[in-house]
Design a protein around this motif. Sequence first.
Motif, short mmCIF file in Angstrom:
data_model
loop_
_atom_site.label_atom_id
_atom_site.label_comp_id
_atom_site.label_asym_id
_atom_site.label_seq_id
_atom_site.Cartn_x
_atom_site.Cartn_y
_atom_site.Cartn_z
N ASN A 19 0.78 -1.20 0.05
CA ASN A 19 -0.07 -0.16 -0.18
C ASN A 19 0.87 1.37 -0.04
OD1 ASN A 19 -2.73 1.29 0.15
ND2 ASN A 19 -2.13 1.94 2.44
N ASP A 20 2.06 1.37 0.83
CA ASP A 20 2.98 2.31 0.79
C ASP A 20 3.49 2.55 -0.72
OD1 ASP A 20 2.41 2.61 3.39
OD2 ASP A 20 4.13 1.89 4.25
N VAL A 21 3.80 1.55 -1.22
CA VAL A 21 4.49 1.57 -2.63
C VAL A 21 3.39 2.23 -3.60
CG1 VAL A 21 5.45 0.24 -4.41
CG2 VAL A 21 6.33 -0.41 -2.12
N VAL A 22 2.29 1.77 -3.62
CA VAL A 22 1.26 2.11 -4.41
C VAL A 22 0.92 3.57 -4.16
CG1 VAL A 22 -1.20 1.97 -5.09
CG2 VAL A 22 0.28 -0.07 -4.73
N ALA A 23 0.73 3.94 -2.98
CA ALA A 23 0.67 5.22 -2.69
C ALA A 23 1.65 6.29 -3.15
CB ALA A 23 0.34 5.78 -1.32
N LYS A 24 2.98 5.85 -3.10
CA LYS A 24 4.21 6.59 -3.55
C LYS A 24 4.10 6.72 -4.94
CE LYS A 24 9.06 6.95 -3.63
NZ LYS A 24 10.33 6.02 -3.21
N GLN A 25 3.86 5.67 -5.71
CA GLN A 25 3.72 5.58 -7.09
C GLN A 25 2.75 6.52 -7.66
OE1 GLN A 25 3.42 1.30 -8.11
NE2 GLN A 25 5.95 1.26 -8.29
N GLN A 26 1.51 6.56 -6.96
CA GLN A 26 0.50 7.44 -7.28
C GLN A 26 0.93 8.90 -7.26
OE1 GLN A 26 -2.50 6.41 -9.05
NE2 GLN A 26 -2.38 8.52 -9.35
N GLY A 27 1.57 9.23 -6.18
CA GLY A 27 2.12 10.59 -6.14
C GLY A 27 2.94 10.84 -7.24
N GLU A 28 3.87 9.89 -7.83
CA GLU A 28 4.76 10.21 -8.87
C GLU A 28 4.17 10.41 -10.07
OE1 GLU A 28 7.71 6.98 -8.38
OE2 GLU A 28 8.74 8.06 -6.63
N ILE A 29 3.02 9.50 -10.26
CA ILE A 29 2.23 9.71 -11.52
C ILE A 29 1.56 10.77 -11.63
CG2 ILE A 29 0.11 8.84 -12.52
CD1 ILE A 29 1.06 5.76 -11.60
N ASP A 30 1.05 11.38 -10.36
CA ASP A 30 0.33 12.68 -10.51
C ASP A 30 1.37 13.77 -11.05
OD1 ASP A 30 -1.97 11.43 -9.62
OD2 ASP A 30 -2.02 11.94 -7.46
N VAL A 31 2.44 13.97 -10.20
CA VAL A 31 3.40 14.83 -10.76
C VAL A 31 3.80 14.84 -12.16
CG1 VAL A 31 5.96 15.55 -10.40
CG2 VAL A 31 4.48 14.95 -8.38
N LEU A 32 4.05 13.48 -12.66
CA LEU A 32 4.46 13.51 -13.90
C LEU A 32 3.47 13.66 -14.91
CD1 LEU A 32 6.54 10.07 -13.78
CD2 LEU A 32 7.32 12.20 -14.24
N THR A 33 2.10 13.49 -14.77
CA THR A 33 1.04 13.85 -15.10
C THR A 33 0.88 15.47 -15.37
OG1 THR A 33 -0.22 11.80 -14.94
CG2 THR A 33 -1.52 13.70 -15.55
N ARG A 34 1.06 15.78 -14.45
CA ARG A 34 0.84 17.23 -14.32
C ARG A 34 1.93 18.07 -15.48
NH1 ARG A 34 -0.49 16.95 -8.74
NH2 ARG A 34 1.98 17.24 -8.21
N ARG A 35 3.30 17.52 -15.33
CA ARG A 35 4.32 17.87 -15.95
C ARG A 35 4.08 17.87 -17.57
NH1 ARG A 35 9.65 15.99 -12.66
NH2 ARG A 35 9.37 17.39 -10.80
N VAL A 36 3.65 16.86 -17.86
CA VAL A 36 3.08 16.41 -19.11
C VAL A 36 2.11 17.15 -19.85
CG1 VAL A 36 2.02 14.62 -20.88
CG2 VAL A 36 3.98 13.89 -19.15
N HIS A 37 1.01 17.72 -19.04
CA HIS A 37 0.00 18.34 -19.38
C HIS A 37 0.46 19.89 -19.35
CE1 HIS A 37 -4.08 20.00 -19.44
NE2 HIS A 37 -3.72 20.90 -18.64
N MET A 38 1.48 20.32 -18.61
CA MET A 38 2.07 21.63 -18.77
C MET A 38 2.96 21.50 -19.96
SD MET A 38 5.04 23.27 -16.18
CE MET A 38 6.10 22.27 -16.85
#
Length: 64
Positions: A19-38
């Motif tokens: 669960n900790d790993v998945v939560a960390k990965q979701q945070g990284e995915i969110d950051v990368l998604t924002r960067r790609v959108h930008m």
Amino acid sequence: MQHLEEKIAHLIRTVDDLNDVVAKQQGEIDVLTRRVHMLMEREAMREQDGGGGVVIGDERPPHY
């Protein structure tokens, strides 16, 4: 019975770790998604402004 309790404790710890790993990965995915959108927004603005500047063949870019 003790063997089952040990297995359950192990499984609970494994689930918590995953669960900790998945939560960390979701945070990284969110950051990368924002960067790609930008970046996509920047590229769209660049295309609208006509500043694409594609170099064709042996043509030298304007900064030379």
